[in-house]
Design an enzyme around this catalytic site. Sequence first.
Site, PDB file in Angstrom:
ATOM      1  N   HIS A  36       1.301  11.822  -4.321  1.00 57.02           N
ATOM      2  CA  HIS A  36       0.850  13.127  -3.836  1.00 57.02           C
ATOM      3  C   HIS A  36       1.836  13.680  -2.806  1.00 57.02           C
ATOM      4  O   HIS A  36       2.161  14.862  -2.821  1.00 57.02           O
ATOM      5  CB  HIS A  36      -0.541  13.022  -3.208  1.00 57.02           C
ATOM      6  CG  HIS A  36      -1.654  13.153  -4.183  1.00 57.02           C
ATOM      7  ND1 HIS A  36      -1.927  12.202  -5.136  1.00 57.02           N
ATOM      8  CD2 HIS A  36      -2.560  14.135  -4.365  1.00 57.02           C
ATOM      9  CE1 HIS A  36      -2.974  12.591  -5.845  1.00 57.02           C
ATOM     10  NE2 HIS A  36      -3.371  13.761  -5.404  1.00 57.02           N
ATOM     11  N   LYS A 101     -13.382   8.140  -6.096  1.00 51.58           N
ATOM     12  CA  LYS A 101     -14.657   7.691  -5.542  1.00 51.58           C
ATOM     13  C   LYS A 101     -14.706   8.092  -4.079  1.00 51.58           C
ATOM     14  O   LYS A 101     -13.675   8.192  -3.402  1.00 51.58           O
ATOM     15  CB  LYS A 101     -14.847   6.178  -5.709  1.00 51.58           C
ATOM     16  CG  LYS A 101     -13.883   5.336  -4.904  1.00 51.58           C
ATOM     17  CD  LYS A 101     -14.170   3.848  -5.084  1.00 51.58           C
ATOM     18  CE  LYS A 101     -13.213   3.049  -4.203  1.00 51.58           C
ATOM     19  NZ  LYS A 101     -13.422   1.618  -4.332  1.00 51.58           N
TER      20      LYS A 101
END
Length: 182
Positions: A36, A101
Amino acid sequence: MLELKAPLSNETVNRLRVGDLVKVSGTVYTARDAAHQLIVKALEKGESLPFSLEGQIVYYTGPCPAPPGRVIGSCGPTTSGRMDAYTPHLLSAGMKAMIGKGDRGTEVVDAMQKYGAVYLATIGGAGAYLAGKVKKAEMVAYPELGPEAVIRLEVEGLPCVVAIDSRGGNLYHIGKQRFNRA
């Protein structure tokens, strides 16, 4: 259970509601915090990315090496909050969904509403099961990152729940707000 075919259209994202159970099929890209960071740096410099983010789903996983005869090793979700600093940039570049999650920060939820995206949660602790939903895996970028490299996955029937929808409905805050499922 809804069937989602990746990449996603705006229409598909807009009809999803918090709590919907979905099965994802199609192309999904893996990326964790190190990838990222590199993607955001490229965006900020105006460089081309190793894959188009338009309509894409990014799965927050660092797959284990594939055992003999398997496409991929265990590939369960990682904690999504670690990507929160980068996620608004990827959403502004066209990403439509993330799989991981755990809850997301306010800035991410605001960016999801602004750009029309959803957050899908999948089963933590079930990486070996989820690996069975991967039909093909191909290195795309940043191989030096090892398991945090960007890998293109072809998935079939990856089970998820819409944890945060494009209107801000949030499964993690179910007792704190009301949802309009219309």
